[in-house]
Design a protein around this motif. Structure first.
Motif, PDB file in Angstrom:
ATOM      1  N   ILE A 268       7.235   1.936 -28.537  1.00  0.00           N
ATOM      2  CA  ILE A 268       7.015   3.358 -28.299  1.00  0.00           C
ATOM      3  C   ILE A 268       6.931   3.653 -26.803  1.00  0.00           C
ATOM      4  O   ILE A 268       7.538   4.604 -26.312  1.00  0.00           O
ATOM      5  CB  ILE A 268       5.742   3.860 -29.029  1.00  0.00           C
ATOM      6  CG1 ILE A 268       5.869   3.655 -30.536  1.00  0.00           C
ATOM      7  CG2 ILE A 268       5.442   5.314 -28.693  1.00  0.00           C
ATOM      8  CD1 ILE A 268       7.057   4.307 -31.202  1.00  0.00           C
TER       9      ILE A 268
ATOM     10  N   THR B  80       3.271  10.555 -26.447  1.00  0.00           N
ATOM     11  CA  THR B  80       3.375   9.096 -26.555  1.00  0.00           C
ATOM     12  C   THR B  80       2.019   8.487 -26.888  1.00  0.00           C
ATOM     13  O   THR B  80       1.903   7.656 -27.794  1.00  0.00           O
ATOM     14  CB  THR B  80       3.925   8.489 -25.244  1.00  0.00           C
ATOM     15  OG1 THR B  80       5.197   9.073 -24.970  1.00  0.00           O
ATOM     16  CG2 THR B  80       4.060   6.988 -25.346  1.00  0.00           C
TER      17      THR B  80
ATOM     18  N   TYR C 137       0.969   9.426 -30.475  1.00  0.00           N
ATOM     19  CA  TYR C 137       1.786   8.725 -31.472  1.00  0.00           C
ATOM     20  C   TYR C 137       1.403   7.247 -31.534  1.00  0.00           C
ATOM     21  O   TYR C 137       1.338   6.673 -32.622  1.00  0.00           O
ATOM     22  CB  TYR C 137       3.280   8.886 -31.170  1.00  0.00           C
ATOM     23  CG  TYR C 137       4.145   8.540 -32.347  1.00  0.00           C
ATOM     24  CD1 TYR C 137       4.375   9.469 -33.355  1.00  0.00           C
ATOM     25  CD2 TYR C 137       4.726   7.284 -32.472  1.00  0.00           C
ATOM     26  CE1 TYR C 137       5.160   9.161 -34.455  1.00  0.00           C
ATOM     27  CE2 TYR C 137       5.514   6.969 -33.574  1.00  0.00           C
ATOM     28  CZ  TYR C 137       5.717   7.910 -34.558  1.00  0.00           C
ATOM     29  OH  TYR C 137       6.491   7.589 -35.648  1.00  0.00           O
TER      30      TYR C 137
ATOM     31  N   TRP D  65       9.795   8.183 -34.318  1.00  0.00           N
ATOM     32  CA  TRP D  65       9.567   8.363 -32.885  1.00  0.00           C
ATOM     33  C   TRP D  65      10.879   8.622 -32.146  1.00  0.00           C
ATOM     34  O   TRP D  65      10.986   9.581 -31.391  1.00  0.00           O
ATOM     35  CB  TRP D  65       8.872   7.146 -32.293  1.00  0.00           C
ATOM     36  CG  TRP D  65       8.744   7.250 -30.802  1.00  0.00           C
ATOM     37  CD1 TRP D  65       9.467   6.584 -29.872  1.00  0.00           C
ATOM     38  CD2 TRP D  65       7.865   8.102 -30.081  1.00  0.00           C
ATOM     39  NE1 TRP D  65       9.087   6.960 -28.614  1.00  0.00           N
ATOM     40  CE2 TRP D  65       8.098   7.894 -28.716  1.00  0.00           C
ATOM     41  CE3 TRP D  65       6.893   9.018 -30.449  1.00  0.00           C
ATOM     42  CZ2 TRP D  65       7.411   8.574 -27.725  1.00  0.00           C
ATOM     43  CZ3 TRP D  65       6.204   9.697 -29.461  1.00  0.00           C
ATOM     44  CH2 TRP D  65       6.459   9.470 -28.117  1.00  0.00           C
TER      45      TRP D  65
END
Length: 183
Positions: free
Chosen positions: A105, A115, A118, A171
């Motif tokens: 990620i 970011t 998540y 993502w």
């Protein structure tokens, strides 16, 4: 050579970022494991936590379960109705999978806040899914011990890594700034 580096700049940046984040998190986690005091939380805090939560969930769904430290190795035994069915080792606590997830990620980063959130939400999802995986695996091993190999080495790893893969795809397709590495 310079033309290739320019053409694949985003791919190279992704690989380097992934490797750096993965290395830093893995080294940090290994330092934690080497410095953790196994006398308070055996074998380490996260593995102990996963084992205790597995015990609580198993008891919550009606099994007479208990967890006890293994007397020979750094693991915790899961016992259902007096029968030793599985053990929780350091690799079962999902931390290594979460490190892999976060590394990807961050390497495919979007906005900082997105970011971060998540990574946090995905880590919780992976942890919870892994906990459910251990509970269902333990019940499966209790009822179908002859299916140990397929349950432990095929079905449940496929489910946990499949979950991580789906989180990555969400993502990349919804939040990442770099939806196309060859742009």
């Amino acid at each position: 050579m310079k033309a290739l580096l320019i053409k694949y700049k985003l791919v190279i940046r992704f690989i380097i970022t992934f490797l750096v984040v993965y290395s830093v998190l893995t080294v940090t986690y290994n330092l934690y494991l080497n410095l953790s005091d196994g006398s308070k939380y055996f074998p380490d805090y996260f593995t102990n936590l996963v084992a205790r939560q597995t015990d609580a969930l198993l008891n919550g769904v009606g099994y007479d379960a208990s967890v006890v430290p293994h007397n020979v190795e750094p693991s915790i035994k899961i016992i259902i109705n007096g029968k030793y069915v599985a053990r929780v080792i350091e690799g079962c606590n999902s931390v290594s999978i979460i490190i892999l997830f976060i590394s990807f990620i961050v390497a495919f980063a979007g906005k900082f806040k997105t970011t971060f959130l998540y990574c946090f939400a995905g880590s919780i999802i992976i942890y919870a899914f892994n906990l459910m995986r251990i509970v269902v695996l333990s019940v499966g091993l209790y009822h179908y011990p002859w299916r140990r190999n397929i349950l432990h080495t095929v079905i449940f790893p496929m489910l946990i890594y499949g979950t991580v893969f789906l989180l990555w795809m969400v993502w990349v397709n919804r939040f990442s700034k770099q939806k196309n590495l060859n742009a």
